[in-house]
Design an enzyme around this catalytic site. Structure first.
Site, PDB file in Angstrom:
ATOM      1  N   TYR A  27       0.839  -1.029   0.101  1.00 43.26           N
ATOM      2  CA  TYR A  27       0.046   0.081   0.043  1.00 43.26           C
ATOM      3  C   TYR A  27       0.969   1.207   0.025  1.00 43.26           C
ATOM      4  CZ  TYR A  27       0.843   0.925   5.011  1.00 43.26           C
ATOM      5  OH  TYR A  27       1.379   1.010   6.246  1.00 43.26           O
ATOM      6  N   CYS A  28       0.172   2.494  -0.325  1.00 43.13           N
ATOM      7  CA  CYS A  28       0.722   3.427  -0.166  1.00 43.13           C
ATOM      8  C   CYS A  28      -0.023   4.645   0.231  1.00 43.13           C
ATOM      9  CB  CYS A  28       1.527   3.982  -1.779  1.00 43.13           C
ATOM     10  SG  CYS A  28       0.414   3.961  -3.134  1.00 43.13           S
ATOM     11  N   LYS A  29      -0.084   6.051  -0.772  1.00 44.53           N
ATOM     12  CA  LYS A  29      -0.924   6.832  -0.066  1.00 44.53           C
ATOM     13  C   LYS A  29      -2.335   6.494  -0.816  1.00 44.53           C
ATOM     14  CE  LYS A  29      -2.037  12.005   0.141  1.00 44.53           C
ATOM     15  NZ  LYS A  29      -1.428  13.306   0.276  1.00 44.53           N
ATOM     16  N   GLY A  85      -2.500   4.221  -3.904  1.00 49.68           N
ATOM     17  CA  GLY A  85      -2.729   2.903  -4.499  1.00 49.68           C
ATOM     18  C   GLY A  85      -1.870   3.266  -5.809  1.00 49.68           C
ATOM     19  N   LEU A 118      -3.378   3.910   2.493  1.00 49.66           N
ATOM     20  CA  LEU A 118      -3.137   3.864   3.841  1.00 49.66           C
ATOM     21  C   LEU A 118      -4.704   3.767   4.370  1.00 49.66           C
ATOM     22  CD1 LEU A 118      -1.905   3.510   6.681  1.00 49.66           C
ATOM     23  CD2 LEU A 118      -1.346   6.067   6.577  1.00 49.66           C
TER      24      LEU A 118
END
Length: 143
Positions: free
Chosen positions: A110-112, A114, A138
């Site tokens: 995951y990131c901020k 996607g 997130l």
């Protein structure tokens, strides 16, 4: 009579360990392809499925946060490992170590939003990982 039985018994005794070794090797190969929990689906995995991501992590999947270290420090999912998305190609060996050398072990990224996680998912799949899902961002992590 003993002279004829002895060579046959000796031959059998010498062959049995080889059969046992072959069985152990086959069992180990099968065990390497199993997931941590028998009820988990096999890959490839769909993306942006928070329930699946949580199920995988609860069963022992590697949870990879691919945001910058600064973003990670500002908040992350408990248990996540932070590897900046830009560093993933250079750190593939480290990621392999994190999954115990098992490219069949599930990985959740995951990131901020996607986007970066999607790039990393593609890189991991290209590197041989076959059970990777992109959670998205997130905020997509289920509470």
């Amino acid at each position: 009579m003993n002279a004829r039985i002895l060579p046959a018994a000796l031959a059998i005794a010498l062959l049995l360990p080889a059969c046992k070794h072959e069985q152990d090797t086959e069992a180990a190969a099968k065990a390497d392809t199993k997931l941590d929990a028998p009820d988990l689906p096999e890959g490839p995995y769909a993306d942006r499925d928070p329930a699946l991501a949580k199920q995988l992590v609860d069963a022992g999947a590697l949870l990879l946060d691919v945001r910058t270290p600064e973003e990670f420090a500002s908040g992350h999912v408990e248990g996540a490992i932070n590897i900046n998305h830009a560093d993933v190609p250079a750190r593939l060996d480290e990621i392999r170590e994190l999954v115990g050398g098992d490219v069949h072990k599930p990985v959740v990224v995951y990131c901020k939003s996607g986007r970066r996680a999607g790039i990393v998912k593609d890189q991991l799949v290209d590197a041989g990982f076959d059970r990777v899902t992109n959670l998205g961002g997130l905020n997509d992590w289920p509470d």
